[in-house]
Design a protein around this motif. Sequence first.
Motif, PDB file in Angstrom:
ATOM      1  N   VAL A 131      -4.828   3.912  -6.279  1.00  0.00           N
ATOM      2  CA  VAL A 131      -4.756   4.293  -4.867  1.00  0.00           C
ATOM      3  C   VAL A 131      -4.236   3.096  -4.076  1.00  0.00           C
ATOM      4  CG1 VAL A 131      -6.583   6.011  -5.003  1.00  0.00           C
ATOM      5  CG2 VAL A 131      -7.159   3.641  -4.487  1.00  0.00           C
ATOM      6  N   PHE A 132      -3.602   3.365  -2.953  1.00  0.00           N
ATOM      7  CA  PHE A 132      -3.032   2.304  -2.131  1.00  0.00           C
ATOM      8  C   PHE A 132      -3.465   2.497  -0.680  1.00  0.00           C
ATOM      9  CE2 PHE A 132      -0.291   2.797  -5.809  1.00  0.00           C
ATOM     10  CZ  PHE A 132      -0.132   1.478  -6.227  1.00  0.00           C
ATOM     11  N   PRO A 133      -3.615   1.392   0.037  1.00  0.00           N
ATOM     12  CA  PRO A 133      -4.127   1.478   1.414  1.00  0.00           C
ATOM     13  C   PRO A 133      -3.057   1.898   2.404  1.00  0.00           C
ATOM     14  CG  PRO A 133      -3.635  -0.799   0.872  1.00  0.00           C
ATOM     15  CD  PRO A 133      -3.379  -0.004  -0.388  1.00  0.00           C
ATOM     16  N   GLY A 134      -3.513   2.361   3.561  1.00  0.00           N
ATOM     17  CA  GLY A 134      -2.612   2.621   4.665  1.00  0.00           C
ATOM     18  C   GLY A 134      -2.249   1.304   5.345  1.00  0.00           C
ATOM     19  N   LEU A 135      -1.497   1.386   6.425  1.00  0.00           N
ATOM     20  CA  LEU A 135      -1.026   0.190   7.107  1.00  0.00           C
ATOM     21  C   LEU A 135      -2.172  -0.658   7.641  1.00  0.00           C
ATOM     22  CD1 LEU A 135       1.267  -1.541   8.212  1.00  0.00           C
ATOM     23  CD2 LEU A 135       1.305  -0.059  10.245  1.00  0.00           C
ATOM     24  N   ALA A 136      -3.123  -0.039   8.346  1.00  0.00           N
ATOM     25  CA  ALA A 136      -4.240  -0.783   8.933  1.00  0.00           C
ATOM     26  C   ALA A 136      -5.085  -1.441   7.850  1.00  0.00           C
ATOM     27  CB  ALA A 136      -5.099   0.142   9.787  1.00  0.00           C
ATOM     28  N   ALA A 137      -5.421  -0.684   6.810  1.00  0.00           N
ATOM     29  CA  ALA A 137      -6.223  -1.231   5.719  1.00  0.00           C
ATOM     30  C   ALA A 137      -5.453  -2.317   4.973  1.00  0.00           C
ATOM     31  CB  ALA A 137      -6.634  -0.118   4.756  1.00  0.00           C
ATOM     32  N   GLY A 138      -4.140  -2.141   4.821  1.00  0.00           N
ATOM     33  CA  GLY A 138      -3.323  -3.148   4.151  1.00  0.00           C
ATOM     34  C   GLY A 138      -3.309  -4.465   4.902  1.00  0.00           C
ATOM     35  N   LEU A 139      -3.196  -4.392   6.230  1.00  0.00           N
ATOM     36  CA  LEU A 139      -3.218  -5.607   7.043  1.00  0.00           C
ATOM     37  C   LEU A 139      -4.574  -6.291   6.977  1.00  0.00           C
ATOM     38  CD1 LEU A 139      -1.231  -4.372  10.184  1.00  0.00           C
ATOM     39  CD2 LEU A 139      -0.440  -5.960   8.398  1.00  0.00           C
ATOM     40  N   LEU A 140      -5.635  -5.494   7.024  1.00  0.00           N
ATOM     41  CA  LEU A 140      -6.983  -6.057   6.907  1.00  0.00           C
ATOM     42  C   LEU A 140      -7.187  -6.717   5.552  1.00  0.00           C
ATOM     43  CD1 LEU A 140      -9.325  -3.436   8.621  1.00  0.00           C
ATOM     44  CD2 LEU A 140      -9.071  -5.843   9.237  1.00  0.00           C
ATOM     45  N   PHE A 141      -6.643  -6.095   4.518  1.00  0.00           N
ATOM     46  CA  PHE A 141      -6.747  -6.674   3.175  1.00  0.00           C
ATOM     47  C   PHE A 141      -6.115  -8.061   3.134  1.00  0.00           C
ATOM     48  CE2 PHE A 141      -4.504  -7.382  -0.889  1.00  0.00           C
ATOM     49  CZ  PHE A 141      -5.605  -7.514  -1.731  1.00  0.00           C
ATOM     50  N   VAL A 142      -4.947  -8.219   3.740  1.00  0.00           N
ATOM     51  CA  VAL A 142      -4.264  -9.515   3.770  1.00  0.00           C
ATOM     52  C   VAL A 142      -5.107 -10.543   4.515  1.00  0.00           C
ATOM     53  CG1 VAL A 142      -2.232 -10.752   4.613  1.00  0.00           C
ATOM     54  CG2 VAL A 142      -1.970  -8.507   3.553  1.00  0.00           C
ATOM     55  N   VAL A 143      -5.715 -10.146   5.627  1.00  0.00           N
ATOM     56  CA  VAL A 143      -6.561 -11.061   6.405  1.00  0.00           C
ATOM     57  C   VAL A 143      -7.766 -11.501   5.582  1.00  0.00           C
ATOM     58  CG1 VAL A 143      -8.043 -11.280   8.438  1.00  0.00           C
ATOM     59  CG2 VAL A 143      -5.835 -10.120   8.619  1.00  0.00           C
ATOM     60  N   PHE A 144      -8.426 -10.550   4.933  1.00  0.00           N
ATOM     61  CA  PHE A 144      -9.592 -10.884   4.111  1.00  0.00           C
ATOM     62  C   PHE A 144      -9.187 -11.713   2.888  1.00  0.00           C
ATOM     63  CE2 PHE A 144     -11.859  -7.336   6.285  1.00  0.00           C
ATOM     64  CZ  PHE A 144     -12.980  -8.056   6.668  1.00  0.00           C
ATOM     65  N   LEU A 145      -7.977 -11.499   2.395  1.00  0.00           N
ATOM     66  CA  LEU A 145      -7.478 -12.303   1.278  1.00  0.00           C
ATOM     67  C   LEU A 145      -7.340 -13.765   1.711  1.00  0.00           C
ATOM     68  CD1 LEU A 145      -6.543 -11.631  -1.655  1.00  0.00           C
ATOM     69  CD2 LEU A 145      -4.214 -11.678  -0.780  1.00  0.00           C
ATOM     70  N   PHE A 146      -6.848 -13.982   2.907  1.00  0.00           N
ATOM     71  CA  PHE A 146      -6.731 -15.326   3.480  1.00  0.00           C
ATOM     72  C   PHE A 146      -8.109 -15.967   3.618  1.00  0.00           C
ATOM     73  CE2 PHE A 146      -6.876 -18.016   7.264  1.00  0.00           C
ATOM     74  CZ  PHE A 146      -5.879 -18.942   7.002  1.00  0.00           C
ATOM     75  N   ILE A 147      -9.062 -15.222   4.146  1.00  0.00           N
ATOM     76  CA  ILE A 147     -10.422 -15.732   4.318  1.00  0.00           C
ATOM     77  C   ILE A 147     -11.046 -16.045   2.971  1.00  0.00           C
ATOM     78  CG2 ILE A 147     -12.753 -15.129   5.087  1.00  0.00           C
ATOM     79  CD1 ILE A 147     -11.446 -13.511   7.349  1.00  0.00           C
ATOM     80  N   SER A 148     -10.861 -15.149   2.002  1.00  0.00           N
ATOM     81  CA  SER A 148     -11.387 -15.351   0.653  1.00  0.00           C
ATOM     82  C   SER A 148     -10.874 -16.650   0.048  1.00  0.00           C
ATOM     83  CB  SER A 148     -10.992 -14.172  -0.243  1.00  0.00           C
ATOM     84  OG  SER A 148     -11.256 -14.437  -1.609  1.00  0.00           O
ATOM     85  N   SER A 149      -9.583 -16.914   0.224  1.00  0.00           N
ATOM     86  CA  SER A 149      -8.974 -18.111  -0.340  1.00  0.00           C
ATOM     87  C   SER A 149      -9.608 -19.375   0.218  1.00  0.00           C
ATOM     88  CB  SER A 149      -7.471 -18.097  -0.057  1.00  0.00           C
ATOM     89  OG  SER A 149      -6.836 -19.204  -0.655  1.00  0.00           O
ATOM     90  N   PHE A 150      -9.839 -19.419   1.528  1.00  0.00           N
ATOM     91  CA  PHE A 150     -10.385 -20.630   2.135  1.00  0.00           C
ATOM     92  C   PHE A 150     -11.889 -20.765   1.907  1.00  0.00           C
ATOM     93  CE2 PHE A 150      -6.309 -21.025   4.204  1.00  0.00           C
ATOM     94  CZ  PHE A 150      -6.163 -22.404   4.248  1.00  0.00           C
TER      95      PHE A 150
END
Length: 260
Positions: A131-150
């Motif tokens: 399954v793949f996310p919609g636009l809003a969920a995809g953007l949130l995923f990228v933000v949380f990915l950034f937070i996860s990394s730091f």
Amino acid sequence: MRKYLALARAELLNAIQEKEEILIWIIIEAIPIFVMGSLWLANSHNLVQVSISEMVTYYLVVMIINRLTEFYFDEYVQDEIRDGTFSRYLLKPVSTPWLFIPVTLGRKLFANVILLPILVLMVVAFRQYLVFPGLAAGLLFVVFLFISSFIRYSLSVLITTAGFYWEQTYSLVHLRWILETVAGGYVLPLIFYPEWLRFIPDSLPFKYIYFIPAAVFTGMITAREAIPALLPAFLWMIGLLVFGHWLWRIGIKRYSSVGG
């Protein structure tokens, strides 16, 4: 910028020299994805809260998150602190501990090149269940990915800093790994944890490493439900960054004062 790229390039060349070890670790990481994916497919009638597609995608995304956000300099820098070779970092034109970001990036680049065909293989094998996310969920995923990394970077800084004070800090590395794996949702999505146990991961930053990003991507958590989690995730990231760098500066002064 060029000095950061030079550090990343140097570590990329080092990683190529250790390609066999990196390949073995990636295969080890990929095994649970195949095993758990097959397990959920074989026992689909037992799933009540999420779909098969969400579970298969979840474990695939968790693997990708792990490769993109990992920091492991705490596993070897503590040895360099003890034997004195850590001083070489203090002579570089990049301040510590920030320099470990490009150093890790160089290794990630090579490891992810090896990961790519394995990832393609898994996508083909489980394509009908993804399954793949919609636009809003995809953007949130990228933000949380950034937070996860730091968050992971800050945890590695804190553990490495312990090497300025104690000789044996390997147990802290293992503790971090266990907490990231269990409380972070690597082994099992946190929604499957009983309510009496959920308060532990809910009180720690580890769920923002794997569970929240992967749950947003798969739809286990909707974009609307994930937005309130941004503030505590961001506060954990900033808090760990500031605290880790503060302790690091104290540790560097102690290291220098004893002739390191």
